[in-house]
Enzyme design. Structure first.
Site, PDB file in Angstrom:
ATOM      1  CB  THR A  82       5.015  -7.275   1.942  1.00  0.00           C
ATOM      2  OG1 THR A  82       3.710  -7.783   2.254  1.00  0.00           O
ATOM      3  CG2 THR A  82       5.155  -7.153   0.429  1.00  0.00           C
TER       4      THR A  82
ATOM      5  CE  LYS B 111       0.813  -9.108   0.645  1.00  0.00           C
ATOM      6  NZ  LYS B 111       1.292  -8.959   2.008  1.00  0.00           N
TER       7      LYS B 111
ATOM      8  CE  LYS C  77       6.310  -2.485   3.317  1.00  0.00           C
ATOM      9  NZ  LYS C  77       6.263  -3.881   2.773  1.00  0.00           N
TER      10      LYS C  77
END
Length: 324
Positions: A118, A194, A262
């Site tokens: 990601t 995503k 994150k």
């Protein structure tokens, strides 16, 4: 990407039989096992040499560096945590980091790098250009589904890239996943989808934790609350899955708090250039940041519930509960 923008690299003369997987965490290990079960010859690399060696004992080959692995495969699948680790895997200087040896320069022209991390969509788009310049094809291919689905080859893959990359890597993607979404012919589109998924996942976990914490603080037995909500309109997949961890008192990290520090950070970063407001994402990000700052960053992301004061959480059961 199309053939007019980049000259197509020369294709290998035979279908891919050798696949490499870099990163044997909760997701990568399951993916490597799914590939092995599907009949592929699988090579692996992980900084934890013992994990790679254990995988290889049941079939496959462990490599000491990402570069050594890259030189031997037609399709290389990267399942590392973030953009910095992707950079190290592909362009590392051989000093012993994630990419010791540097995979990009060892990949053969016409091979494919499948990027499952990601990352910022702009990073993915730039990475495609760097690899294509050296004759390596690229698929932007973030994943979703959790460790259990990775182990059973039932992931969801959000992919984008050129048709030549799909032609070579398609059977590899199919072996690792239940559904492969082909979202376009250029890198970045998979990562954009995503990012949206992670927005929802992070917000849903934070909301689930807040709801469970309120119920516990109000005197509702946690087990009863879980039973009612999972059979009511307010349920979500994240509530049902993550609050089961809370009921078991098991914060073994299947996906850690710091992952959502994150990922929600990436969500906010992606929206900032568009001046697009994301108030729920920002609040959820602050909740995960608070949990991480409290020393919970390495625990399961359901541990975000621990930021709420004045609640007594269920104690750990004698046998840890597995994720469904």
């Amino acid at each position: 990407m199309n053939d007019q923008e980049h000259p197509a690299p020369t294709a290998p003369t035979a279908p891919p039989t050798r696949v490499g997987v870099i990163g044997l965490g909760a997701m990568g290990l399951g993916m490597a096992r799914s590939l092995r079960t599907a009949g592929f010859s699988v090579g692996v690399h992980d900084l934890r040499a013992d994990v790679a060696a254990e995988f290889a004992r049941d079939g496959g080959t462990a490599y000491a560096s990402a570069g050594e692995l890259a030189a031997e495969v037609d399709v290389l699948v990267g399942v590392v945590v973030n953009a910095a680790q992707v950079e190290a895997v592909l362009f590392g200087d051989g000093a012993g980091g994630e990419g010791a040896g540097g995979a990009a320069e060892r990949l053969r022209p016409g091979s494919v790098y499948v990027m499952c991390s990601t990352v910022d969509p702009a990073f993915s788009a730039a990475l495609e250009k760097r690899l294509v310049a050296s004759g390596v094809r690229y698929l932007d291919a973030p994943i979703s589904g959790g460790a259990a689905r990775a182990a059973s080859g039932e992931l969801t893959m959000m992919t984008s890239g050129g048709p030549e990359a799909y032609a070579l890597a398609g059977p590899v993607l199919d072996a690792m996943s239940a559904t492969v979404y082909r979202l376009g012919d250029r890198a970045g589109l998979g990562s954009k989808v995503k990012i949206v998924n992670q927005l929802l996942a992070g917000v849903h976990i934070a909301a689930a934790a807040e709801a469970m914490a309120l119920g516990i603080r109000s005197g509702v037995p946690a087990e009863a609350l879980y039973e009612v909500i999972t059979h009511s309109a307010g349920n979500s997949w994240m509530f049902e899955n993550r609050m089961a961890h809370v009921l078991a008192g098991d914060y073994t990290p299947l996906s850690a708090v710091d992952i959502f520090v994150k990922d929600l950070g990436l969500v906010l970063d992606a929206a900032r250039p568009e001046k697009f407001p994301l108030p729920l994402s920002a609040t959820a990000h602050q909740m995960f940041l608070q949990a991480s700052a409290s020393g919970l960053g390495g625990e399961d992301d359901s541990a975000v519930i621990k930021i709420f004061p004045g609640i007594e959480l269920p104690a750990a059961k004698t046998a840890p509960q597995e994720e469904n």
